[in-house]
Scaffold this motif. Structure first.
Motif, PDB file in Angstrom:
ATOM      1  N   ALA A   1       0.832  -1.205   0.000  1.00  0.00           N
ATOM      2  CA  ALA A   1       0.000   0.000   0.000  1.00  0.00           C
ATOM      3  C   ALA A   1       0.863   1.251   0.000  1.00  0.00           C
ATOM      4  N   ALA A   2       1.925   1.251   0.810  1.00  0.00           N
ATOM      5  CA  ALA A   2       2.789   2.434   0.925  1.00  0.00           C
ATOM      6  C   ALA A   2       3.464   2.767  -0.403  1.00  0.00           C
ATOM      7  N   LYS A   3       3.763   1.751  -1.200  1.00  0.00           N
ATOM      8  CA  LYS A   3       4.406   1.997  -2.490  1.00  0.00           C
ATOM      9  C   LYS A   3       3.484   2.731  -3.465  1.00  0.00           C
ATOM     10  N   LEU A   4       2.179   2.651  -3.216  1.00  0.00           N
ATOM     11  CA  LEU A   4       1.221   3.318  -4.091  1.00  0.00           C
ATOM     12  C   LEU A   4       1.044   4.787  -3.743  1.00  0.00           C
ATOM     13  N   GLY A   5       1.383   5.164  -2.514  1.00  0.00           N
ATOM     14  CA  GLY A   5       1.214   6.542  -2.090  1.00  0.00           C
ATOM     15  C   GLY A   5       1.169   6.653  -0.586  1.00  0.00           C
ATOM     16  N   ALA A   6       1.552   7.822  -0.068  1.00  0.00           N
ATOM     17  CA  ALA A   6       1.687   7.997   1.374  1.00  0.00           C
ATOM     18  C   ALA A   6       0.362   7.869   2.114  1.00  0.00           C
ATOM     19  N   ASP A   7      -0.764   8.211   1.453  1.00  0.00           N
ATOM     20  CA  ASP A   7      -2.069   8.148   2.115  1.00  0.00           C
ATOM     21  C   ASP A   7      -2.719   6.771   2.042  1.00  0.00           C
ATOM     22  N   VAL A   8      -2.204   5.907   1.170  1.00  0.00           N
ATOM     23  CA  VAL A   8      -2.902   4.644   0.910  1.00  0.00           C
ATOM     24  C   VAL A   8      -2.980   3.733   2.141  1.00  0.00           C
ATOM     25  N   PRO A   9      -1.897   3.543   2.923  1.00  0.00           N
ATOM     26  CA  PRO A   9      -2.020   2.657   4.090  1.00  0.00           C
ATOM     27  C   PRO A   9      -3.146   3.064   5.040  1.00  0.00           C
ATOM     28  N   SER A  10      -3.305   4.352   5.290  1.00  0.00           N
ATOM     29  CA  SER A  10      -4.384   4.793   6.184  1.00  0.00           C
ATOM     30  C   SER A  10      -5.751   4.571   5.553  1.00  0.00           C
ATOM     31  N   CYS A  11      -5.814   4.659   4.219  1.00  0.00           N
ATOM     32  CA  CYS A  11      -7.102   4.521   3.531  1.00  0.00           C
ATOM     33  C   CYS A  11      -7.578   3.069   3.460  1.00  0.00           C
ATOM     34  N   VAL A  12      -6.672   2.109   3.652  1.00  0.00           N
ATOM     35  CA  VAL A  12      -7.087   0.701   3.589  1.00  0.00           C
ATOM     36  C   VAL A  12      -8.116   0.408   4.678  1.00  0.00           C
ATOM     37  N   ARG A  13      -7.846   0.855   5.893  1.00  0.00           N
ATOM     38  CA  ARG A  13      -8.813   0.657   6.989  1.00  0.00           C
ATOM     39  C   ARG A  13      -9.773   1.826   7.113  1.00  0.00           C
ATOM     40  N   SER A  14      -9.373   2.997   6.633  1.00  0.00           N
ATOM     41  CA  SER A  14     -10.223   4.199   6.670  1.00  0.00           C
ATOM     42  C   SER A  14     -10.762   4.477   8.064  1.00  0.00           C
ATOM     43  N   GLU A  15      -9.879   4.366   9.053  1.00  0.00           N
ATOM     44  CA  GLU A  15     -10.218   4.663  10.437  1.00  0.00           C
ATOM     45  C   GLU A  15      -9.354   5.817  10.920  1.00  0.00           C
ATOM     46  N   MET A  16      -9.869   6.616  11.842  1.00  0.00           N
ATOM     47  CA  MET A  16      -9.107   7.743  12.342  1.00  0.00           C
ATOM     48  C   MET A  16      -7.800   7.269  12.960  1.00  0.00           C
ATOM     49  N   VAL A  17      -6.700   7.925  12.560  1.00  0.00           N
ATOM     50  CA  VAL A  17      -5.378   7.471  12.975  1.00  0.00           C
ATOM     51  C   VAL A  17      -4.393   8.627  12.813  1.00  0.00           C
ATOM     52  N   ILE A  18      -3.314   8.593  13.569  1.00  0.00           N
ATOM     53  CA  ILE A  18      -2.235   9.557  13.409  1.00  0.00           C
ATOM     54  C   ILE A  18      -1.233   8.993  12.412  1.00  0.00           C
ATOM     55  N   GLY A  19      -0.779   9.837  11.501  1.00  0.00           N
ATOM     56  CA  GLY A  19       0.230   9.437  10.530  1.00  0.00           C
ATOM     57  C   GLY A  19       1.505  10.232  10.721  1.00  0.00           C
TER      58      GLY A  19
END
Length: 269
Positions: A123-141
């Motif tokens: 996911a990270a290789k696709l873009g910096a926001d993608v890992p957080s978007c997989v679960r789409s839950e509030m999180v600190i990045g």
């Protein structure tokens, strides 16, 4: 047939700390997600296919070069997926639309085939926001946005209104115009505390590149809002409300005063 919503991503706070040697920027952000966005419908097929429809489909010039196709390409499966992407979110808007679409693909593949153990790296290789978007839950990045930490989500269900002046704003020029001043770390506390005490360091350069953004924020400020801020690198702005009635009244105000602006009403996940 499988269905997934690509939930709109917003940055409740976004602190840019420094420019990295690799050209990226060291970030601290509070990711949040709205309960609406693009819609993906998938069917098992002999090979992967992507069809794009919806209001903002024209913003994706090459369907097989978008993040939906790229996400499919990095996930091993025994069968192909024929995906129809209904593009409801504006492109180059600070909503992580493409990243949200990719995250939704990961969830579709998880439903049908499961995910590989190293899915976070893929996911990270696709873009910096993608890992957080997989679960789409509030999180600190942190880092480039791929290093995720849990946060106490005391904002779930908060009414939110997204407004975009229909002016695309690419991320690269906004980061390039950042003044490289470290204004301090992301606050600690619950999601609400971080949002209230945080900021978006990309607002000043984005305002210069897109003068419509401060206009949007000013109009939102005329409503019964407790927080309004630009999301990501812009040009979308968000407003948080204490009640659905206040949110809907704000949406009506926007529709009356600026009917040409795009807007989306929802709740935080």
């Amino acid at each position: 047939m499988l269905n997934e919503t690509a939930y709109a991503k917003i940055n409740l706070a976004l602190h840019v700390r420094s420019r990295r040697h690799d050209g990226y920027h060291e970030l601290e952000t509070l990711f949040a997600f709205v309960d609406a966005g693009d819609v993906l419908i998938a069917r098992v097929a002999d090979q992967d296919r992507v069809t794009t429809t919806g209001e903002f489909a024209s913003g994706i010039e090459k369907p097989f070069d978008n993040l939906v196709a790229k996400a499919l390409a990095v996930l091993p499966r025994s069968q192909g997926l024929d995906i129809t992407l209904e593009k409801n979110l504006p492109v180059a808007a600070g909503l992580g639309g493409g990243s949200a679409d990719a995250g939704a693909v990961f969830r579709l593949v998880e439903q049908s085939h499961g995910l590989p153990d190293d899915w976070q790296k893929r996911a990270a290789k696709l873009g910096a926001d993608v890992p957080s978007c997989v679960r789409s839950e509030m999180v600190i990045g942190r880092g480039t946005g791929t290093e995720l930490e849990p946060v106490e989500n005391d904002l779930a269900g908060t009414p939110v209104l997204l407004v975009n002046p229909r002016v695309p704003l690419s991320t690269g020029p906004v980061f390039k115009a950042w003044d490289q001043t470290d204004r301090g770390a992301l606050p600690t506390g619950t999601a609400r505390q971080i949002a209230e005490n945080g900021r978006n360091d990309l607002e000043p350069p984005a305002f210069t590149l897109c003068p419509a953004i401060p206009e949007v924020l000013a109009v939102l400020g005329e409503t019964k809002v407790w927080l309004t801020r630009m999301s990501g690198s812009g040009a979308t702005c968000f407003a948080l409300f204490d009640s659905i009635e206040d949110r809907d009244a704000a949406a009506s105000h926007i529709e009356t005063e600026h009917p040409q602006w795009w807007k989306l009403a929802g709740k935080l996940r």
